[in-house]
Motif scaffolding. Sequence first.
Motif, PDB file in Angstrom:
ATOM      1  N   LEU A   1      -5.215  -8.386  -1.562  1.00  0.00           N
ATOM      2  CA  LEU A   1      -5.180  -7.017  -2.069  1.00  0.00           C
ATOM      3  C   LEU A   1      -5.338  -7.089  -3.580  1.00  0.00           C
ATOM      4  O   LEU A   1      -4.494  -7.675  -4.272  1.00  0.00           O
ATOM      5  CB  LEU A   1      -3.858  -6.346  -1.692  1.00  0.00           C
ATOM      6  CG  LEU A   1      -3.605  -4.941  -2.243  1.00  0.00           C
ATOM      7  CD1 LEU A   1      -4.686  -3.963  -1.775  1.00  0.00           C
ATOM      8  CD2 LEU A   1      -2.220  -4.443  -1.834  1.00  0.00           C
ATOM      9  N   LEU A   2      -6.420  -6.538  -4.078  1.00  0.00           N
ATOM     10  CA  LEU A   2      -6.743  -6.580  -5.505  1.00  0.00           C
ATOM     11  C   LEU A   2      -6.687  -5.170  -6.074  1.00  0.00           C
ATOM     12  O   LEU A   2      -7.202  -4.233  -5.459  1.00  0.00           O
ATOM     13  CB  LEU A   2      -8.138  -7.169  -5.729  1.00  0.00           C
ATOM     14  CG  LEU A   2      -8.434  -8.494  -5.019  1.00  0.00           C
ATOM     15  CD1 LEU A   2      -9.887  -8.896  -5.238  1.00  0.00           C
ATOM     16  CD2 LEU A   2      -7.501  -9.586  -5.511  1.00  0.00           C
ATOM     17  N   ARG A   3      -6.072  -5.018  -7.237  1.00  0.00           N
ATOM     18  CA  ARG A   3      -5.907  -3.693  -7.833  1.00  0.00           C
ATOM     19  C   ARG A   3      -6.176  -3.784  -9.325  1.00  0.00           C
ATOM     20  O   ARG A   3      -5.714  -4.723  -9.993  1.00  0.00           O
ATOM     21  CB  ARG A   3      -4.493  -3.176  -7.569  1.00  0.00           C
ATOM     22  CG  ARG A   3      -4.244  -1.714  -7.953  1.00  0.00           C
ATOM     23  CD  ARG A   3      -2.911  -1.282  -7.377  1.00  0.00           C
ATOM     24  NE  ARG A   3      -2.569   0.097  -7.671  1.00  0.00           N
ATOM     25  CZ  ARG A   3      -1.512   0.462  -8.390  1.00  0.00           C
ATOM     26  NH1 ARG A   3      -0.710  -0.467  -8.912  1.00  0.00           N
ATOM     27  NH2 ARG A   3      -1.253   1.738  -8.582  1.00  0.00           N
ATOM     28  N   TYR A   4      -6.914  -2.792  -9.839  1.00  0.00           N
ATOM     29  CA  TYR A   4      -7.317  -2.785 -11.244  1.00  0.00           C
ATOM     30  C   TYR A   4      -7.068  -1.415 -11.855  1.00  0.00           C
ATOM     31  O   TYR A   4      -7.287  -0.389 -11.201  1.00  0.00           O
ATOM     32  CB  TYR A   4      -8.815  -3.115 -11.378  1.00  0.00           C
ATOM     33  CG  TYR A   4      -9.240  -4.398 -10.710  1.00  0.00           C
ATOM     34  CD1 TYR A   4      -9.208  -5.608 -11.385  1.00  0.00           C
ATOM     35  CD2 TYR A   4      -9.687  -4.389  -9.377  1.00  0.00           C
ATOM     36  CE1 TYR A   4      -9.607  -6.778 -10.770  1.00  0.00           C
ATOM     37  CE2 TYR A   4     -10.087  -5.559  -8.757  1.00  0.00           C
ATOM     38  CZ  TYR A   4     -10.045  -6.748  -9.454  1.00  0.00           C
ATOM     39  OH  TYR A   4     -10.441  -7.911  -8.846  1.00  0.00           O
TER      40      TYR A   4
ATOM     41  N   LEU B   1      -8.636   3.296  -2.782  1.00  0.00           N
ATOM     42  CA  LEU B   1      -8.635   2.023  -2.069  1.00  0.00           C
ATOM     43  C   LEU B   1      -9.851   1.906  -1.171  1.00  0.00           C
ATOM     44  O   LEU B   1     -10.152   2.805  -0.392  1.00  0.00           O
ATOM     45  CB  LEU B   1      -7.371   1.896  -1.210  1.00  0.00           C
ATOM     46  CG  LEU B   1      -7.321   0.688  -0.263  1.00  0.00           C
ATOM     47  CD1 LEU B   1      -7.114  -0.604  -1.050  1.00  0.00           C
ATOM     48  CD2 LEU B   1      -6.222   0.852   0.781  1.00  0.00           C
TER      49      LEU B   1
ATOM     50  N   HIS C   1      -6.109   3.851 -10.820  1.00  0.00           N
ATOM     51  CA  HIS C   1      -6.415   2.493 -10.372  1.00  0.00           C
ATOM     52  C   HIS C   1      -7.459   2.525  -9.260  1.00  0.00           C
ATOM     53  O   HIS C   1      -7.619   3.524  -8.559  1.00  0.00           O
ATOM     54  CB  HIS C   1      -5.158   1.792  -9.828  1.00  0.00           C
ATOM     55  CG  HIS C   1      -4.132   1.489 -10.859  1.00  0.00           C
ATOM     56  ND1 HIS C   1      -3.282   2.450 -11.377  1.00  0.00           N
ATOM     57  CD2 HIS C   1      -3.802   0.316 -11.472  1.00  0.00           C
ATOM     58  CE1 HIS C   1      -2.469   1.895 -12.258  1.00  0.00           C
ATOM     59  NE2 HIS C   1      -2.763   0.601 -12.323  1.00  0.00           N
TER      60      HIS C   1
ATOM     61  N   TYR D   1       2.011   2.480  -3.430  1.00  0.00           N
ATOM     62  CA  TYR D   1       1.071   3.139  -4.333  1.00  0.00           C
ATOM     63  C   TYR D   1       1.224   4.655  -4.320  1.00  0.00           C
ATOM     64  O   TYR D   1       0.825   5.328  -5.269  1.00  0.00           O
ATOM     65  CB  TYR D   1      -0.375   2.784  -3.965  1.00  0.00           C
ATOM     66  CG  TYR D   1      -0.754   1.334  -4.153  1.00  0.00           C
ATOM     67  CD1 TYR D   1       0.054   0.463  -4.885  1.00  0.00           C
ATOM     68  CD2 TYR D   1      -1.921   0.823  -3.593  1.00  0.00           C
ATOM     69  CE1 TYR D   1      -0.302  -0.865  -5.049  1.00  0.00           C
ATOM     70  CE2 TYR D   1      -2.281  -0.507  -3.757  1.00  0.00           C
ATOM     71  CZ  TYR D   1      -1.466  -1.344  -4.485  1.00  0.00           C
ATOM     72  OH  TYR D   1      -1.824  -2.664  -4.645  1.00  0.00           O
TER      73      TYR D   1
ATOM     74  N   LEU E   1       0.828  -1.204   0.000  1.00  0.00           N
ATOM     75  CA  LEU E   1       0.000   0.000   0.000  1.00  0.00           C
ATOM     76  C   LEU E   1       0.865   1.258   0.000  1.00  0.00           C
ATOM     77  O   LEU E   1       0.540   2.241  -0.676  1.00  0.00           O
ATOM     78  CB  LEU E   1      -0.934  -0.007   1.212  1.00  0.00           C
ATOM     79  CG  LEU E   1      -1.992  -1.117   1.227  1.00  0.00           C
ATOM     80  CD1 LEU E   1      -2.837  -1.035   2.494  1.00  0.00           C
ATOM     81  CD2 LEU E   1      -2.880  -1.048  -0.004  1.00  0.00           C
TER      82      LEU E   1
ATOM     83  N   THR F   1      -4.397   5.797  -6.636  1.00  0.00           N
ATOM     84  CA  THR F   1      -5.230   4.612  -6.435  1.00  0.00           C
ATOM     85  C   THR F   1      -6.284   4.876  -5.371  1.00  0.00           C
ATOM     86  O   THR F   1      -5.956   5.261  -4.245  1.00  0.00           O
ATOM     87  CB  THR F   1      -4.369   3.406  -5.996  1.00  0.00           C
ATOM     88  OG1 THR F   1      -3.442   3.088  -7.030  1.00  0.00           O
ATOM     89  CG2 THR F   1      -5.237   2.188  -5.718  1.00  0.00           C
TER      90      THR F   1
ATOM     91  N   ALA G   1      -8.558  -0.207  -5.948  1.00  0.00           N
ATOM     92  CA  ALA G   1      -8.041  -1.370  -5.231  1.00  0.00           C
ATOM     93  C   ALA G   1      -8.972  -1.729  -4.082  1.00  0.00           C
ATOM     94  O   ALA G   1      -9.709  -0.883  -3.569  1.00  0.00           O
ATOM     95  CB  ALA G   1      -6.633  -1.099  -4.703  1.00  0.00           C
TER      96      ALA G   1
ATOM     97  N   TYR H   1      -8.684  -3.935  -0.405  1.00  0.00           N
ATOM     98  CA  TYR H   1      -7.925  -4.718   0.558  1.00  0.00           C
ATOM     99  C   TYR H   1      -8.919  -5.403   1.470  1.00  0.00           C
ATOM    100  O   TYR H   1      -9.588  -4.754   2.283  1.00  0.00           O
ATOM    101  CB  TYR H   1      -6.971  -3.824   1.348  1.00  0.00           C
ATOM    102  CG  TYR H   1      -6.207  -4.538   2.448  1.00  0.00           C
ATOM    103  CD1 TYR H   1      -5.858  -5.889   2.340  1.00  0.00           C
ATOM    104  CD2 TYR H   1      -5.833  -3.870   3.607  1.00  0.00           C
ATOM    105  CE1 TYR H   1      -5.169  -6.544   3.341  1.00  0.00           C
ATOM    106  CE2 TYR H   1      -5.128  -4.513   4.628  1.00  0.00           C
ATOM    107  CZ  TYR H   1      -4.800  -5.850   4.486  1.00  0.00           C
ATOM    108  OH  TYR H   1      -4.114  -6.507   5.482  1.00  0.00           O
TER     109      TYR H   1
END
Length: 304
Positions: free
Chosen positions: A264-267, A217, A253, A192, A189, A215, A255, A257
């Motif tokens: 932890l997913l991020r797109y 989150l 992005h 980022y 994290l 990002t 994300a 968590y």
Amino acid sequence: MGLRFRVLRQDPVDAWFAETFPQQDLLRAEIAAELGRCPVLLTDPPNKSYFGHVVELAIGLALCDQSPYPRLFHCLGPGIATRLLTMAGYQPTVAGAGAGAGAAGYDARRRSDPVVHPAHLFTAASRLAHVRILLNKFDRHDCDAVPNTRYVLEQYPHLLHGLPRETYQTRRAFRAVWSSYCGGFHGALRSYGPATTQLSLLNGHRHADFLLGTTVLELKSGRLDEDRYLDELIRQILTYALLAHHDGHHVTHVAVYATRYQRLLRYRLDELTNQLAGNPIDLTAAGAELTALIRNQPRRRSAA
């Protein structure tokens, strides 16, 4: 007639999301598969809402370089605010030290200790969680929330401590989550970019948990084992990202968590919206459309 009545009553924002992003089931299936790849932390805190606040606040305190959550700290007297910030690893800057014990003094604090003992962090986060819960109650009643919260806490300081049994059981669950978080998620994290907590969007109509660099989150500490939870999560990350873009934040992005699932997913935002829409999406136009629809809804009170 019944179906027509339900269609007529459908929320305009819900209808917009369903029409604009008809492929959300693809993302739901993908997230569900990802969450199933790691062991689930079997935490069972007595008050899941309170626990969620504690985890979010602790992560915010750990991620930020400058003292976060100013609205919460303004509900406290300078003495207790200073003690909690010190426990979380924040020390006054030169300018802040010159301000003495006043609000400007603890607002200006910066992180000096990169490693904070989990027990100290839990104490600071748990106190702030009780402040947030009380503050949100005043917010929902359209009161002068900050001064009212501060007055109540001055009169009833025990409210900052909660019930001993609840605090003990929450601390035990927190230890498990924090051990997992320190196993690599904190570094990810931090990578980022600089952290902003409780990002206010659309003049306070919505609040994102975090903006980390570019990002957005969303933090989830509870269960995500049903479609309805995942649908709500997808709706949240899309809403916050589009509103942040509309408000002028450079967002690349989104994300998630999920602490319970240790994932932890991020797109990439543009790729994700194009996938969910089934065609290229103009983020500026989509953000403007969503903004207009939300402005026409009853206003949600600001989050702490």
